[in-house]
Design an enzyme around this catalytic site. Structure first.
Site, PDB file in Angstrom:
ATOM      1  N   HIS A   1       0.981  -1.108  -0.098  1.00 11.72           N
ATOM      2  CA  HIS A   1       0.018  -0.070  -0.105  1.00 11.72           C
ATOM      3  C   HIS A   1       0.701   1.328   0.018  1.00 11.72           C
ATOM      4  O   HIS A   1       2.022   1.116   0.629  1.00 11.72           O
ATOM      5  CB  HIS A   1      -0.873   0.221   1.240  1.00 11.72           C
TER       6      HIS A   1
ATOM      7  N   CYS B   1      -2.107   2.585   9.249  1.00 10.09           N
ATOM      8  CA  CYS B   1      -3.350   1.574   8.758  1.00 10.09           C
ATOM      9  C   CYS B   1      -4.630   1.849   9.683  1.00 10.09           C
ATOM     10  O   CYS B   1      -5.574   1.171   9.135  1.00 10.09           O
ATOM     11  CB  CYS B   1      -2.803   0.229   8.951  1.00 10.09           C
TER      12      CYS B   1
END
Ligand SMILES: CN(C)C(=N)NCCC[C@H](N)C(=O)O
Length: 266
Positions: A165, A259
């Site tokens: 990511h 996250c």
């Protein structure tokens, strides 16, 4: 004091490492939900101590990665661009997050037609949204988000599967500058980053490998994994207040402070 931010978080009551969808995850080694909850509570406290508002979404049994709220959506100008997960294991999280926004009065929502993992791959600055691709989020989603949000979206290509990511390899220091690990990006994207951010903080491979780039900055304070020592020093040198946190249990699933944190931008 930095202006207050609004974050959405999800307590990791059902956290586990039961499948492997990134190189950090080892189902044989597992993970401990109670430890994860303790570490996560400390992260939440840190935000509240800084004066930020934290809203909570209920965790769902059977969705062990739901703690990683950043993946649930991208919210800019009060518009909610929903996630459409790349893997079947996390697919049910997209609708769960979108429902939370519906229940909480966010009228302008889009259930994405293109694969995207929310703020995991979209990072918002003042004038532009940086968008990762290569592992999870499709370039078509960058275009869909740009159209829906009316903000320019710049595609950046990730090339190292450990940094699957964008927010594992880059974080905004404020609305205009970023910190990143160049080794996570394609040659062309590294050039784009150099041009856009000549004064960026460049992180080492060692700090990237403890998910040091998975940090949250409000422009004055940076919440960062405690193991990222060199990065912390550089941030302090630049006048930022560094708040180290221990999220080692959540790192077993490939996640860190960012996250766990979905920013709701009004
Ligand atoms: C920075 N963000 C949001 C993340 N990198 N998210 C962590 C997701 C971890 C999960 N096991 C997965 O592989 O999807």
């Amino acid at each position: 004091m930095a202006p207050s931010r609004h974050f959405l978080m999800c307590r990791p009551e059902f956290f586990a490492v039961e499948y492997a969808i990134n190189p950090w995850m080892d189902p044989a080694a597992g993970a401990d939900a109670a430890t994860a909850v303790r570490q996560w509570e400390r992260l939440k406290d840190a935000y509240e101590e800084l004066g930020h508002q934290v809203s909570l979404i209920d965790p769902v049994d059977g969705l062990p990665d739901m703690v990683f709220a950043a993946n649930g959506a991208l919210v800019v100008g009060g518009r909610v661009y929903g996630a459409r997960f790349a893997t079947a294991e996390r697919a049910a999280e997209g609708p769960a997050y979108l429902e939370w926004f519906e229940r909480n009065g966010y009228a302008t929502r889009l259930a994405a037609t293109e694969t995207n993992e929310g703020e995991g791959d979209f990072l918002t600055l003042d004038e532009v949204i940086l968008a990762g691709t290569g592992f999870r989020t499709a370039v078509a989603a960058h275009q869909e988000a740009q159209e829906f949000l009316g903000r320019p979206v710049v595609t950046l290509r990730l090339t190292d599967p450990r940094y699957y990511h964008l927010d594992t390899a880059l974080f905004p220091l404020d609305g205009r500058n970023v910190a990143y690990y160049p080794g996570a990006f394609s040659a062309g994207s590294r050039e784009v980053l150099r041009r856009m951010f000549p004064d960026a903080v460049l992180a080492s491979a060692e700090d990237a490998a403890v998910l040091g780039l998975n940090a949250v900055s409000d422009g004055e304070n940076v919440v960062v994994n405690m193991e990222a020592g060199e990065l912390a020093l550089e941030l302090k040198r630049r006048g930022l207040n560094v708040i180290p946190v221990d999220l080692s249990e959540l790192r077993k699933a490939g996640g860190g402070p960012k996250c766990c944190t979905l920013e709701i931008r009004p």
